[in-house]
Design an enzyme around this catalytic site. Sequence first.
Site, PDB file in Angstrom:
ATOM      1  N   TYR A 177     -46.653 -47.036  55.445  1.00 38.64           N
ATOM      2  CA  TYR A 177     -46.435 -45.824  54.653  1.00 38.64           C
ATOM      3  C   TYR A 177     -46.689 -46.087  53.161  1.00 38.64           C
ATOM      4  O   TYR A 177     -45.892 -45.700  52.308  1.00 38.64           O
ATOM      5  CB  TYR A 177     -45.007 -45.299  54.866  1.00 38.64           C
ATOM      6  CG  TYR A 177     -44.637 -45.265  56.326  1.00 38.64           C
ATOM      7  CD1 TYR A 177     -45.189 -44.313  57.179  1.00 38.64           C
ATOM      8  CD2 TYR A 177     -43.764 -46.200  56.870  1.00 38.64           C
ATOM      9  CE1 TYR A 177     -44.886 -44.297  58.531  1.00 38.64           C
ATOM     10  CE2 TYR A 177     -43.452 -46.193  58.222  1.00 38.64           C
ATOM     11  CZ  TYR A 177     -44.011 -45.241  59.042  1.00 38.64           C
ATOM     12  OH  TYR A 177     -43.701 -45.242  60.373  1.00 38.64           O
ATOM     13  N   TYR A 189     -37.537 -39.226  65.765  1.00 37.55           N
ATOM     14  CA  TYR A 189     -38.671 -40.093  65.434  1.00 37.55           C
ATOM     15  C   TYR A 189     -39.155 -40.759  66.723  1.00 37.55           C
ATOM     16  O   TYR A 189     -38.342 -41.315  67.462  1.00 37.55           O
ATOM     17  CB  TYR A 189     -38.302 -41.176  64.408  1.00 37.55           C
ATOM     18  CG  TYR A 189     -39.470 -42.090  64.123  1.00 37.55           C
ATOM     19  CD1 TYR A 189     -40.516 -41.661  63.301  1.00 37.55           C
ATOM     20  CD2 TYR A 189     -39.583 -43.337  64.720  1.00 37.55           C
ATOM     21  CE1 TYR A 189     -41.632 -42.456  63.082  1.00 37.55           C
ATOM     22  CE2 TYR A 189     -40.693 -44.144  64.516  1.00 37.55           C
ATOM     23  CZ  TYR A 189     -41.703 -43.695  63.697  1.00 37.55           C
ATOM     24  OH  TYR A 189     -42.821 -44.481  63.487  1.00 37.55           O
ATOM     25  N   ASP A 233     -35.890 -41.764  74.539  1.00 38.48           N
ATOM     26  CA  ASP A 233     -36.538 -42.792  73.728  1.00 38.48           C
ATOM     27  C   ASP A 233     -35.454 -43.729  73.193  1.00 38.48           C
ATOM     28  O   ASP A 233     -34.799 -43.429  72.208  1.00 38.48           O
ATOM     29  CB  ASP A 233     -37.322 -42.108  72.595  1.00 38.48           C
ATOM     30  CG  ASP A 233     -38.021 -43.113  71.693  1.00 38.48           C
ATOM     31  OD1 ASP A 233     -37.727 -44.314  71.794  1.00 38.48           O
ATOM     32  OD2 ASP A 233     -38.847 -42.678  70.865  1.00 38.48           O
ATOM     33  N   LYS A 261     -38.896 -52.323  70.430  1.00 37.69           N
ATOM     34  CA  LYS A 261     -38.202 -52.991  69.326  1.00 37.69           C
ATOM     35  C   LYS A 261     -37.447 -54.264  69.738  1.00 37.69           C
ATOM     36  O   LYS A 261     -38.069 -55.306  69.841  1.00 37.69           O
ATOM     37  CB  LYS A 261     -37.322 -51.980  68.596  1.00 37.69           C
ATOM     38  CG  LYS A 261     -38.188 -50.976  67.820  1.00 37.69           C
ATOM     39  CD  LYS A 261     -37.471 -50.322  66.664  1.00 37.69           C
ATOM     40  CE  LYS A 261     -38.455 -49.714  65.685  1.00 37.69           C
ATOM     41  NZ  LYS A 261     -38.640 -48.284  65.806  1.00 37.69           N
TER      42      LYS A 261
END
Length: 429
Positions: A16, A144, A249, A278
């Site tokens: 980003y 997200y 998720d 993750k």
Amino acid sequence: MLSDRAFDAAHLWHPYAGMTTPGPVHEVAEAEGVWLTLRDGTRMIDAMSSWWCAAHGHRHPALVAAMTAQLQRLPHVMFGGLTHGPAIDLGRKLLALLPEGLNRIFYADSGSVAVEVALKMALQAQVARGHPGRTRFASVRGGYHGDTWKAMSLCDPETGMHGHFGSALAPQIFVPAPPVRFGDAWPEDPERNGLAAVADLFGRQHDQIAAFILEPVVQGAGGMRFYHPAYLRGLRDLCDQHGILLILDEIATGFGRTGRMFAMEHAAVVPDILCLGKALTGGMMSFAATIATTAVAQAISTGSPGVLMHGPTFMANPLACAAAAASLDLLAMGEWPAQVAAIETQLSAALAPARALPGVADVRILGAIGVIEMRQPLDAPHVHAHARHSGVFLRPFGRLLYTMPPYITTPDELSLITQTMLEIAGWHQ
Ligand SMILES: *Cc1c(COP(=O)(O)O)cnc(C)c1O
């Protein structure tokens, strides 16, 4: 010749970030346990667990040993037409942790890809069940799900920066974020608990919706919000009533972070499709998994074309599987529930004083996650510079200053993190 720092700034993208005014970065030379050592010798605690991944801390000897042994034998081989021990071993270990129906595992190479695969599974299962018109996805605001196109289309429309991509982004369907906070009383009135919006949506558009996707209990990068688990139970019922698949998720929340092995256990809800990532490899390398129920897998496999249309080059990479299996072994040793509970208790006490600071809007803690929400956006470069000085690496975004430290963080190390967070929160009046 450019200095290393100048080369980085001139040629390497960071997350980003732009190339003309790249943000400040620290050069990490090595990491061990909770500590990052910078090139100049400065040490900082990784209070972010490197974006939720390094649950056991960095360079855990058991993970290093498992990967090293695998590296000597079979670092990689394609998964099409071949299989290997690490994939099978990891599969067995995952199934032992998961609720019964969830048992068809697709190994993906990153969280975003795992989400893409979940969406494809849902779509193919709907087509196979005779619902080719169900091509859209629904979600809650504040979520997200990753940065690839379809995953991004399901992130919060504002924090997910949909505006930057215009009509190239698939328009999805959003209901408001779950309104009842974790720990608050659950109002049965569906107008107040958020489920009326879902029931309305499904009543009107169920024949267009393949699946509903959301993060269970903790909305991570979309706003670090913790919502009431009963919302998931209501959502599960509504999905069942309308033939809509439920995708959870757990990429950020899985493997103990919220105080349960999986956040869905707070609600005792089983999704049709689950995404993991993750901390799956204990932070050693990029890896993820999408796990479907027998029913979803059978629908896909018996319908046309009868196969799941996805197959990454590095699918089921043996090094990643070996790291993940070793990480699950560490979790199986059973220390994490007490570690996470102790972190939760200490975060609750230590961050409480932030509530009295004028610049602070909210403080919330769940498991090994502590969040200070400010009234105004934080000055990220300022926080970044302070981090080196105080010995704690934090990466705030927007108005959120937060930590999700490795489970092995000691009370003293955690105090350093919370003191630093309080200092930063105190800057803003
Ligand atoms: C990080 C994250 C993803 C994306 O994972 P990547 O490995 O970055 O592609 C998806 N969903 C959630 C909930 C995440 O936290």
